[in-house]
Design a protein around this motif. Structure first.
Motif, short mmCIF file in Angstrom:
data_model
loop_
_atom_site.label_atom_id
_atom_site.label_comp_id
_atom_site.label_asym_id
_atom_site.label_seq_id
_atom_site.Cartn_x
_atom_site.Cartn_y
_atom_site.Cartn_z
N ALA A 108 7.79 29.93 14.69
CA ALA A 108 8.10 29.80 16.12
C ALA A 108 7.86 28.37 16.59
O ALA A 108 8.64 27.82 17.38
CB ALA A 108 7.26 30.79 16.93
N VAL A 118 15.38 34.22 21.86
CA VAL A 118 15.10 34.93 20.61
C VAL A 118 15.56 36.36 20.77
O VAL A 118 15.20 37.04 21.74
CB VAL A 118 13.60 34.91 20.28
N PHE A 132 6.49 35.14 20.11
CA PHE A 132 7.61 34.55 20.84
C PHE A 132 7.25 34.30 22.30
O PHE A 132 7.72 33.33 22.91
CB PHE A 132 8.85 35.43 20.71
#
Length: 397
Positions: A108, A118, A132
């Motif tokens: 990430a 995402v 995320f």
């Protein structure tokens, strides 16, 4: 006294609902189907002990190591992964991480800027959501059914203008849904990645734990836009904290660079232990056979008891491998509300809402069958059935 402000990324973060739940349900009188925990009796402690003794005979096992991981371990992983993806990997193509969760976190940092999109599955692996969200990404959810991520829905979103940087998928024995991404959808996802230029993070900690036969080809076999992650946690021991990733060389080199700032290197000792166990092919194959047979029997015992107890009031996902069964109540009872009742009955689970992004999963629940033997799982099923009946009666007033 005025405290200094935390970083902006902390504003949208919350603790994992599952970790919080494990704390609440850690009572000895509660059968917890909530965690994704291997049975400690299946963790090969004697074999690990011998490997540790051998490793400690080498002074390098207690010294700093290479950031990318012990060379012998990377060679062993490269050989195993080469067979799976159908092309030759070199040891330099593999980065060993502190569990696959660290690999996901490092990726990430390498691939995402704040605000990047995402695509995540819905229901989603909660550890991925945390990663995320920490990266301040924008999440776009795609539903998961019995054949894994619905790539037709993804294609429609892409045609409508969605431009993700990354698509994350737990392709084999999905956590929490239990499904396996079909070969057709794997090929479709790979084609979409090549067409639209996004990265696929193929998260595969459960792929070795199949019951009726191995899952289809990894997505990494179908596109060079795939970064593949896996782990020793589910097949050897979580405490080894050995995971790995491989894929595009430029991405892996960037991961290694970021890792230098995260921990300099992993544990030389546990990596030597893992290399010893993985390279002992006859022993490891027999160990996997035992895990597959034992976990398969447990899955059948739990699902059979649940189906007998719930009848037409709930449905349960087919379990082909991994550690989880997905339950959907067919009566209008919120599983989050059932949980308190269930704990009083002596059983715990994870309400489906803990995994939701956009979907309403209030009638769903994740159940782990890996931790307990069949007789305990059958008892847990009876307790769970009683708890749902009581909660349903309470909701009707």
């Amino acid at each position: 006294m005025k405290h200094a402000a935390l970083s902006a990324r902390m504003g949208g973060l919350r603790s994992s609902a599952i970790r919080d739940l494990l704390t609440l349900t850690a009572r000895p009188d509660v059968i917890s189907l909530a965690g994704g925990l291997p049975d400690p009796n299946f963790i090969p402690r004697e074999r690990i002990s011998r490997a540790a003794a051998d490793a400690l005979g080498d002074a390098s096992s207690v010294q700093y190591g290479e950031t990318s991981g012990l060379r012998h371990l990377r060679e062993v992983i490269a050989a195993r992964e080469s067979v799976k993806i159908g092309r030759t990997l070199e040891s330099s193509d593999v980065v060993v991480t502190h569990g696959s969760q660290q690999g996901l976190s490092l990726l990430a940092q390498v691939l995402l800027d704040a605000g990047d999109t995402v695509v995540v599955e819905d229901p989603a692996y909660t550890g991925a959501l945390q990663v995320f969200r920490t990266a301040q990404a924008t999440l776009a959810a795609v539903p998961v059914d019995a054949d894994g991520m619905d790539t037709e829905v993804l294609e429609a979103k892409l045609a409508g203008g969605l431009r993700p940087k990354v698509v994350h998928t737990v392709s084999n024995f999905h956590n929490p849904r239990g499904s396996v991404l079909s070969l057709e959808r794997r090929a479709h996802l790979a084609k979409l990645a090549d067409t639209y230029g996004f990265w696929i993070l193929e998260d595969d900690p459960y792929g070795e734990l199949y019951f009726d036969g191995p899952p289809p080809l990894p997505v990494a076999a179908l596109s060079d836009r795939v970064i593949r992650l896996s782990s020793a946690s589910k097949v050897l021991a979580p405490a080894l904290r050995v995971g790995w990733l491989h894929g595009d060389r430029r991405v892996c080199e960037a991961v290694e660079l970021i890792k230098q700032g995260a921990d300099l290197c992993g544990s030389s000792l546990t990596q030597q232990i893992a290399a010893d166990l993985f390279s002992d092919t006859a022993w490891f194959d027999a160990h996997l056979d035992k895990l597959r047979a034992s976990y398969g029997n447990r899955a059948k015992a739990l699902v059979s008891a649940l189906e007998a107890g719930f009848g037409d009031s709930a449905r349960f996902s087919p379990v082909r491998g991994g550690m989880f069964c997905w339950m959907e109540s067919l009566e209008p009872v919120d599983t989050a509300a059932v949980l308190d009742v269930a704990v009083e009955h002596g059983v715990a689970f994870v309400p489906g809402a803990a995994f939701g992004v956009d979907a309403d999963l209030s009638l769903a629940a994740r159940l782990c069958f890996a931790t307990y033997p069949e007789t305990v799982l059958e008892d847990a099923a009876r307790k769970l059935c009683d708890a749902f009946r009581d909660a349903s009666a309470q909701s009707r007033g």
